[in-house]
Enzyme design. Structure first.
Site, PDB file in Angstrom:
ATOM      1  N   ASP A 116       6.589  -0.761  19.290  1.00 37.79           N
ATOM      2  CA  ASP A 116       5.729  -1.152  18.164  1.00 37.79           C
ATOM      3  C   ASP A 116       6.568  -1.789  17.057  1.00 37.79           C
ATOM      4  O   ASP A 116       7.661  -2.321  17.307  1.00 37.79           O
ATOM      5  CB  ASP A 116       4.937   0.083  17.697  1.00 37.79           C
ATOM      6  N   LYS A 137       0.824  -6.517  21.546  1.00 36.44           N
ATOM      7  CA  LYS A 137      -0.119  -5.903  20.605  1.00 36.44           C
ATOM      8  C   LYS A 137      -0.137  -6.773  19.350  1.00 36.44           C
ATOM      9  O   LYS A 137       0.872  -6.871  18.653  1.00 36.44           O
ATOM     10  CB  LYS A 137       0.335  -4.482  20.276  1.00 36.44           C
ATOM     11  N   TRP A 138      -1.274  -7.388  19.070  1.00 40.55           N
ATOM     12  CA  TRP A 138      -1.419  -8.318  17.936  1.00 40.55           C
ATOM     13  C   TRP A 138      -2.107  -7.556  16.802  1.00 40.55           C
ATOM     14  O   TRP A 138      -3.295  -7.258  16.886  1.00 40.55           O
ATOM     15  CB  TRP A 138      -2.243  -9.532  18.375  1.00 40.55           C
ATOM     16  N   ASP A 139      -1.350  -7.268  15.764  1.00 45.45           N
ATOM     17  CA  ASP A 139      -1.846  -6.422  14.680  1.00 45.45           C
ATOM     18  C   ASP A 139      -2.216  -7.284  13.469  1.00 45.45           C
ATOM     19  O   ASP A 139      -1.853  -8.470  13.387  1.00 45.45           O
ATOM     20  CB  ASP A 139      -0.742  -5.416  14.319  1.00 45.45           C
ATOM     21  N   MET A 140      -2.913  -6.708  12.503  1.00 47.61           N
ATOM     22  CA  MET A 140      -3.338  -7.427  11.293  1.00 47.61           C
ATOM     23  C   MET A 140      -3.704  -6.371  10.272  1.00 47.61           C
ATOM     24  O   MET A 140      -4.760  -5.761  10.360  1.00 47.61           O
ATOM     25  CB  MET A 140      -4.575  -8.253  11.669  1.00 47.61           C
ATOM     26  N   CYS A 168      -5.499  -5.477  17.402  1.00 40.35           N
ATOM     27  CA  CYS A 168      -5.443  -4.316  16.513  1.00 40.35           C
ATOM     28  C   CYS A 168      -5.537  -4.855  15.102  1.00 40.35           C
ATOM     29  O   CYS A 168      -4.956  -5.894  14.798  1.00 40.35           O
ATOM     30  CB  CYS A 168      -4.109  -3.595  16.731  1.00 40.35           C
ATOM     31  N   ASP A 195      -6.763   3.985  13.977  1.00 40.10           N
ATOM     32  CA  ASP A 195      -5.499   4.694  13.751  1.00 40.10           C
ATOM     33  C   ASP A 195      -5.742   6.199  13.716  1.00 40.10           C
ATOM     34  O   ASP A 195      -4.789   6.973  13.660  1.00 40.10           O
ATOM     35  CB  ASP A 195      -4.870   4.248  12.421  1.00 40.10           C
TER      36      ASP A 195
HETATM   37  C1  DGJ Z   1      -1.139  -0.408  12.303  1.00 37.13           C
HETATM   38  C2  DGJ Z   1      -1.490  -0.063  13.722  1.00 37.13           C
HETATM   39  O1  DGJ Z   1      -2.815   0.359  13.813  1.00 37.13           O
HETATM   40  C3  DGJ Z   1      -0.511   1.006  14.222  1.00 37.13           C
HETATM   41  O2  DGJ Z   1      -0.861   1.386  15.528  1.00 37.13           O
HETATM   42  C4  DGJ Z   1       0.886   0.458  14.159  1.00 37.13           C
HETATM   43  O3  DGJ Z   1       1.021  -0.608  15.052  1.00 37.13           O
HETATM   44  C5  DGJ Z   1       1.205   0.003  12.743  1.00 37.13           C
HETATM   45  N1  DGJ Z   1       0.215  -0.902  12.238  1.00 37.13           N
HETATM   46  C6  DGJ Z   1       2.573  -0.646  12.703  1.00 37.13           C
HETATM   47  O4  DGJ Z   1       2.860  -1.179  11.480  1.00 37.13           O
END
Ligand code: DGJ
Length: 699
Positions: free
Chosen positions: A338, A448-451, A497, A519
């Site tokens: 991550d 895993k593409w987060d925002m 995500c 989360d």
């Molecule tokens: C938010 C995500 O929901 C978490 O699972 C994790 O990837 C964090 N960001 C990392 O900053």
């Protein structure tokens, strides 16, 4: 033929439902019917004749128009609002033509004086009992015009004696996707997102029923928008008792300049009708998502391990290798590193934008770790947050103007980060180049593409035209970047995500095969979140990790059972798990692998809601009905004489089935009618059970 021209207009039929529309005597395109499929074409009603109530409520207002514009004597929520160069804010739409092309119907209307064409598109999905709708606006004149609202669809509901009940999902970060069912009040109920994503807060999907529908009974009309940005839904109960629901791009702070010869195409909205409750609604959408939208369709989802909750930003070769060894020994198939791996990233204060390995943490780059992970028999996955930039980053120092901002004021940070303006083609090309290089140089199987924040100060100083186009152009830019990366690296599996479920929608599921739904991984909270998510999206897309949340009061088995209702993952700190716990986890993972095809590719039946009872239950049934999987969860419940029977669903009534843990086989009919009686001692407070159900002598 799912679509036909009739004497009254056009008829769209799916396997069990029908939708009809036509021109009424005044020439308005009117809605005629949406409901169960009827035996004969002649059964469907004609377009309603124009009615008039008074000088205050003239026919245009009272006609159930398919796509009413802001025009003339109409006072309800319009689908379309335009401003022409001469200041005209009105439309007179006349029918031009209609064409049927296989499973698609296209109807074009035109304002002759203003040279504006509107095409309503319908695509039948007969096997799924769904209709997809979208709209094209064409400026055929010589002057630019401004679009101030353009929705994807207006859905008209049949008359009802009492107000319809609106089902929708609502919540907030760490508590998203909660299912609500509320009677519609008189007037307009608005649900929306103004956050640049579809949002944790409200959800671009709905179901309407007359208050009597349940999981397997009662009529339900439903829909979902395929869009990952700002959206709006307006459910109206009018003064005249009509119920209608409009859905599409949010018009809040939105404007779009449409030049001569240009077109604007809206996102699609999928709608459907179920004669037998919310269960068929969900199963239809699940099938559509798996078969038509997901890039990797029904490919089995691998059991993953994610390092976030174990190591947070403190990732390096040693820490990740140790976790990978423990994960591999438990049977994990995909190891995901991550946040924290890239240049300058020691906390959430720096680094976003600089997507190359941090020299101090990975002096030889990522490949030694990837080789170690692959050597352990696992695929490797990586976290990124491409849309973001930290003010403390090389990228921001080089391109401060790339962040969304107004030049007159400093932009607000959230989690110490700003948002890159993906409406800009140069930003899009930069991200494609950087991420393409990353993927080309490494054996990365999963991203895993987060925002992690919502927008503020939505300025676009260098906008070539109307700056309020940013809301839509950003999402189009996101789809372009992600789509191009998919095209260049087709085998990569992507996860969407947004700090959990902040961007879960049918639009993103064309790019991402999986969604990180929250989360919050405390399992009893998760029962509710997963129930909400399952209304519209299949289990294969629902990434669900077993973490250390809930470990103080719930067994490892309970925590696994909750996550096994989706695409199983593990996110706890394995360094703190005992050898016995890891052995138990290994056994549960092996168990999941043996049955995951039922969960991920089967039909879902929600037997008992966690919102309604401390004993909730879910059942997945394979498409051929030969095997099924039952999950039952108990939270706290006062002592009982006997537990309620668990009535199974979806089995072949005539076939005989065994239920794991019960000696005698019974017919599917008996399991569905009489149910499964769990002993009180078998399911005490905060215990769960998972049972495999198998058809006797199958195959
Ligand atoms: C938010 C995500 O929901 C978490 O699972 C994790 O990837 C964090 N960001 C990392 O900053």
């Amino acid at each position: 033929m799912p679509i036909q021209k009739t004497i009254h207009g056009w008829l769209i039929e799916t396997q069990h439902s029908a939708y009809a529309l036509g021109l009424n005597p005044a020439g308005l395109l009117a809605h005629c019917y949406w409901g169960p499929r009827l035996p004969f074409t002649a059964d469907y009603p004609p377009p309603p004749a124009p009615a008039e109530w008074s000088s205050f409520d003239m026919p245009a207002h009272l006609t159930p128009e398919e796509y009413p514009a802001h025009a003339a004597l109409r006072f309800g929520e319009p689908c379309l609002s335009l401003v022409f160069a001469d200041g005209t804010r009105d439309l007179v739409l006349g029918f031009v033509e209609a064409s049927i092309d296989g499973e698609e119907l296209h109807i074009t209307l035109r304002d002759e004086a203003l040279q504006l064409a509107l095409t309503l598109h319908y695509r039948a999905h007969p096997a799924y009992d769904l209709i997809e709708r979208w709209v094209t606006i064409s400026n055929q004149g010589h002057q630019p015009l401004r679009i101030e609202r353009v929705w994807s669809a207006l859905w008209h509901l049949p008359p009802a004696d009492y107000p319809y009940r609106l089902s929708h999902l609502t919540g907030r970060w760490a508590d998203e996707l909660r299912l609500r069912r509320e009677r519609m009040p008189q007037g307009t109920t608005v649900l929306e997102s103004r956050r640049l994503t579809s949002s944790h807060h409200h959800h671009p999907a709905f179901a309407l029923d007359r208050g009597d529908a349940s999981e397997e009974h009662g009529e339900v009309w439903f829909g979902a928008l395929a869009w990952s940005g700002n959206w709006k839904l307006a459910a109206e109960l009018t003064d005249f008792g009509a119920t209608r629901l409009g859905i599409g791009l949010n018009d809040w702070d939105f404007a779009w300049q449409l030049g001569p010869g240009e077109q604007f195409v809206t996102p699609a909205c999928y709608g459907g009708y179920s004669q037998h409750g919310f269960g068929p609604m969900s199963r239809a959408l699940h099938d559509l998502v798996r078969d038509q939208l997901l890039p990797h369709h029904n490919a089995p989802r691998k059991v993953l391990y994610n390092s976030w909750e174990a190591t947070a930003f403190a990732v390096d070769l040693a820490s990740q290798s140790r976790l990978a060894e423990l994960a591999a020994a438990m049977g994990v198939e995909l190891f995901v590193m991550d946040d924290g791996w890239f240049h300058g990233r020691d906390s959430d204060r720096a680094g976003l934008g600089d997507w190359w390995p941090d020299q101090r943490k990975f002096p030889q780059g990522l490949n030694p770790l990837i080789e170690r992970v692959n050597g352990l028999g696992m695929d490797f996955g990586l976290w990124v947050e491409p849309e973001m930039v930290s003010p403390d980053s090389e990228l921001y120092r080089a391109h401060p103007d790339w962040a969304i901002h107004f030049p007159s004021r400093p932009p607000s940070t959230a989690r110490n980060q700003l948002i890159l303006n993906l409406a800009r083609p140069d930003v899009q090309e930069h991200l494609i180049g950087l991420l393409d290089t990353l993927l080309a140089a490494h054996n990365i199987a999963f991203v895993k593409w987060d925002m992690n924040r919502n927008v503020s100060e939505p300025g676009w100083p260098s906008a070539p035209g109307e700056p309020r186009e940013i809301w839509v152009r950003y999402v189009q830019g996101l789809y372009h970047v992600w789509g191009e990366l998919r095209r260049r690296h087709p085998s990569v599996i992507w996860q969407s995500c947004s700090g959990g479920g902040g961007r879960a929608d049918l639009g993103i599921l064309r790019l991402a095969d999986q969604i990180w739904v929250s989360d919050n991984t405390e399992p009893t909270a998760r029962l509710h979140i997963q129930e909400g998510f399952s209304q519209f999206y299949p289990a294969s897309t629902m990434e669900a990790w077993v973490t250390d949340m809930g470990a103080a009061h719930l067994s490892l088995e309970y925590r696994f059972h909750v996550s096994m209702c989706g695409a199983l993952g593990v996110g706890g700190n394995l360094l703190h798990w005992s050898a016995d716990q890891r052995a138990e986890a290994a056994a549960l993972i092996a168990r999941y692998k043996a049955v995951r095809h039922i969960v991920q590719a089967g039909d879902l039946f929600r037997l008992r809601s966690p919102a309604a009872s401390p004993i909730s239950a879910l059942q997945y049934v394979s498409k051929d009905r030969s095997a099924s999987l039952l999950f039952v969860f108990r939270t706290h419940m006062p002592p009982q004489l006997a537990l309620p029977p668990i009535l199974l669903r979806g089995l072949d009534p005539q076939a005989r089935y065994t239920v794991e843990g019960i000696a005698e086989p019974r017919s599917g009919a008996a399991w569905m009618q009489i149910g499964l009686n769990l002993d009180r001692a078998e399911l005490q407070d905060f215990q769960s059970t998972m049972r495999l159900i198998q058809q006797v002598n199958h195959g």
